[in-house]
Design a protein around this motif. Structure first.
Motif, mmCIF file in Angstrom:
data_model
loop_
_atom_site.group_PDB
_atom_site.id
_atom_site.type_symbol
_atom_site.label_atom_id
_atom_site.label_comp_id
_atom_site.label_asym_id
_atom_site.label_seq_id
_atom_site.Cartn_x
_atom_site.Cartn_y
_atom_site.Cartn_z
ATOM 1 N N LEU A 189 -2.797 8.699 -6.460
ATOM 2 C CA LEU A 189 -1.911 7.598 -6.811
ATOM 3 C C LEU A 189 -2.768 6.375 -7.135
ATOM 4 O O LEU A 189 -3.787 6.133 -6.471
ATOM 5 N N ILE A 190 -2.361 5.608 -8.153
ATOM 6 C CA ILE A 190 -3.066 4.378 -8.527
ATOM 7 C C ILE A 190 -2.040 3.273 -8.705
ATOM 8 O O ILE A 190 -1.311 3.252 -9.692
ATOM 9 N N PHE A 198 0.832 -1.203 0.000
ATOM 10 C CA PHE A 198 0.000 0.000 0.000
ATOM 11 C C PHE A 198 0.869 1.257 0.000
ATOM 12 O O PHE A 198 1.971 1.275 0.572
ATOM 13 N N TYR A 199 0.329 2.304 -0.623
ATOM 14 C CA TYR A 199 0.998 3.599 -0.670
ATOM 15 C C TYR A 199 0.002 4.689 -0.282
ATOM 16 O O TYR A 199 -1.105 4.748 -0.830
ATOM 17 N N GLY A 200 0.417 5.526 0.663
ATOM 18 C CA GLY A 200 -0.419 6.645 1.090
ATOM 19 C C GLY A 200 0.252 7.967 0.774
ATOM 20 O O GLY A 200 1.411 8.197 1.161
ATOM 21 N N LEU A 201 -0.449 8.833 0.057
ATOM 22 C CA LEU A 201 0.085 10.149 -0.307
ATOM 23 C C LEU A 201 -0.316 11.168 0.742
ATOM 24 O O LEU A 201 -1.505 11.425 0.962
ATOM 25 N N ARG A 202 0.687 11.771 1.402
ATOM 26 C CA ARG A 202 0.423 12.775 2.419
ATOM 27 C C ARG A 202 0.294 14.157 1.787
ATOM 28 O O ARG A 202 0.725 14.393 0.658
ATOM 29 N N VAL A 234 4.598 -0.647 -9.722
ATOM 30 C CA VAL A 234 4.232 0.455 -10.616
ATOM 31 C C VAL A 234 3.074 1.244 -10.013
ATOM 32 O O VAL A 234 2.056 0.668 -9.605
ATOM 33 N N VAL A 235 3.244 2.557 -9.992
ATOM 34 C CA VAL A 235 2.230 3.461 -9.468
ATOM 35 C C VAL A 235 2.022 4.575 -10.488
ATOM 36 O O VAL A 235 2.966 5.264 -10.869
ATOM 37 N N PHE A 236 0.791 4.733 -10.950
ATOM 38 C CA PHE A 236 0.440 5.883 -11.779
ATOM 39 C C PHE A 236 0.078 7.037 -10.854
ATOM 40 O O PHE A 236 -0.629 6.853 -9.858
ATOM 41 N N ALA A 237 0.558 8.231 -11.188
ATOM 42 C CA ALA A 237 0.288 9.411 -10.373
ATOM 43 C C ALA A 237 -0.348 10.491 -11.245
ATOM 44 O O ALA A 237 0.115 10.757 -12.358
ATOM 45 N N ILE A 238 -1.411 11.096 -10.751
ATOM 46 C CA ILE A 238 -2.133 12.147 -11.479
ATOM 47 C C ILE A 238 -1.898 13.463 -10.770
ATOM 48 O O ILE A 238 -2.153 13.601 -9.561
ATOM 49 N N ASP A 239 -1.410 14.457 -11.537
ATOM 50 C CA ASP A 239 -1.123 15.749 -10.923
ATOM 51 C C ASP A 239 -2.329 16.682 -11.053
ATOM 52 O O ASP A 239 -3.373 16.331 -11.617
ATOM 53 N N ALA A 240 -2.174 17.902 -10.528
ATOM 54 C CA ALA A 240 -3.280 18.856 -10.489
ATOM 55 C C ALA A 240 -3.710 19.306 -11.875
ATOM 56 O O ALA A 240 -4.822 19.828 -12.044
ATOM 57 N N ASN A 241 -2.867 19.126 -12.878
ATOM 58 C CA ASN A 241 -3.222 19.486 -14.256
ATOM 59 C C ASN A 241 -3.906 18.355 -15.009
ATOM 60 O O ASN A 241 -4.292 18.522 -16.168
#
Length: 307
Positions: free
Chosen positions: A208-209, A169-173, A215-222
């Motif tokens: 984060l997905i 698991f990954y948690g984004l703070r 492998v983790v896909f990350a979606i930014d504010a844009n």
């Protein structure tokens, strides 16, 4: 005054009493109204039933709010009332509109209590409630009410995004740090279940997905989607690939939920349409749309399919 000279009083007819002619007219009018209204009133239930039959059936994911993909085409979804449903997408490899019949089988209730729902190893599902408690569900072929899970962890922080695959698991703070956790089974955890800070500098990302194999896909504010890979994800550590690489997609902002496993990605839009993508070789970065099946063409496998 003589009787002959007296004026005879005329009795005036009662103006409120209908004449025979008027009474006959009223009867005719009432008969006509009844002849018209009775069939109309009798036909209302049939008309309503016909209208209901003609109304379009709701599409598969119209009422869903959360989705989690557990592999092999199986998607669990939670609707606005907390009902858990299981969908079997037969076209999961290519995004085709092929679903099991009937789709969207109800398998549980009370799931509105959970804020995060994550796939574990095949046949398991994790759910985290608003108090930071994590529960394990390991009977995915049967009924799973919210109270049926086994409590395996307490004290998880409130994360901006929380994801996982295959018991990692990954948690984004909010400060951009990424916490790593690994469930070893039977409620035991690597590093005693404490946050292992494995990455920094992710403050510009909203979601984060995890899809497996680190492998983790990350979606930014844009709305840009970027590929990262956590090396030795089973052990933790600070070594990653993906920093400085270009985005793998655009327009990923605003989805209600996004879930992935083994490169297959489903996203639920604000309009409750289900999108499908597939990253062919998740552990290998390819720039732009090169890594995606059919060059990243979005498919809508549930559009027009009713449940």
């Amino acid at each position: 005054m003589s009787v002959q000279n007296r004026r005879k009083r005329r009795v005036r007819p009662n103006s409120s009493a209908p004449s025979a002619t008027e009474s006959g007219k009223q009867k005719i009018i009432l008969w006509v109204c009844g002849a018209v209204l009775v069939p109309l009133l009798a036909g209302i239930p049939a008309f309503l039933q016909h209208s209901d039959a003609q109304a379009p059936a709701p599409e598969l994911f119209q009422n869903q709010r959360k989705i989690v993909y557990t592999g092999k085409g199986t998607i669990f979804a939670v609707d606005r009332d907390g009902i858990l449903r299981r969908f079997q997408h037969l076209g999961f490899e290519t995004g085709e509109k092929r679903w099991s019949d009937p789709p969207g089988i109800e398998v549980g209730e009370g799931w509105q209590r959970f804020v995060w729902i994550i796939a574990g190893n095949p046949g398991t599902l994790y759910a985290v409630d608003f108090e930071g408690r994590m529960f394990l569900f390991d009977y995915l072929s049967g009924r799973m009410d919210a109270g049926d899970g086994r409590l395996i962890k307490i004290g998880l922080p409130s994360f901006k995004s929380f994801t996982g695959a295959y018991d990692v698991f990954y948690g984004l703070r909010e400060d951009g740090g990424v916490c790593w956790y690994r469930h070893l089974g039977a409620g035991t955890w690597a590093d005693n279940g404490a946050c292992s800070l494995v990455k920094r500098g992710m403050r510009g990302y909203d979601r984060l997905i995890a899809t497996g194999q680190g492998v983790v896909f990350a979606i930014d504010a844009n709305g840009d989607l970027r590929w990262f890979r956590h090396l030795n994800s089973a052990l933790g550590g600070y070594t990653w690939e993906g920093d400085g690489l270009g985005p793998n997609g655009q327009g990923w902002i605003g989805d209600l939920d996004v879930t992935s496993l083994d490169g297959v990605v489903y996203a639920l839009t604000p309009g409750y349409a289900l999108k499908w993508f597939r990253y062919d070789t998740p552990q290998v970065y390819k720039s732009g749309v090169e890594g995606w099946y059919n060059r990243g063409t979005m498919l809508l496998p549930a559009a027009g399919v009713s449940g």
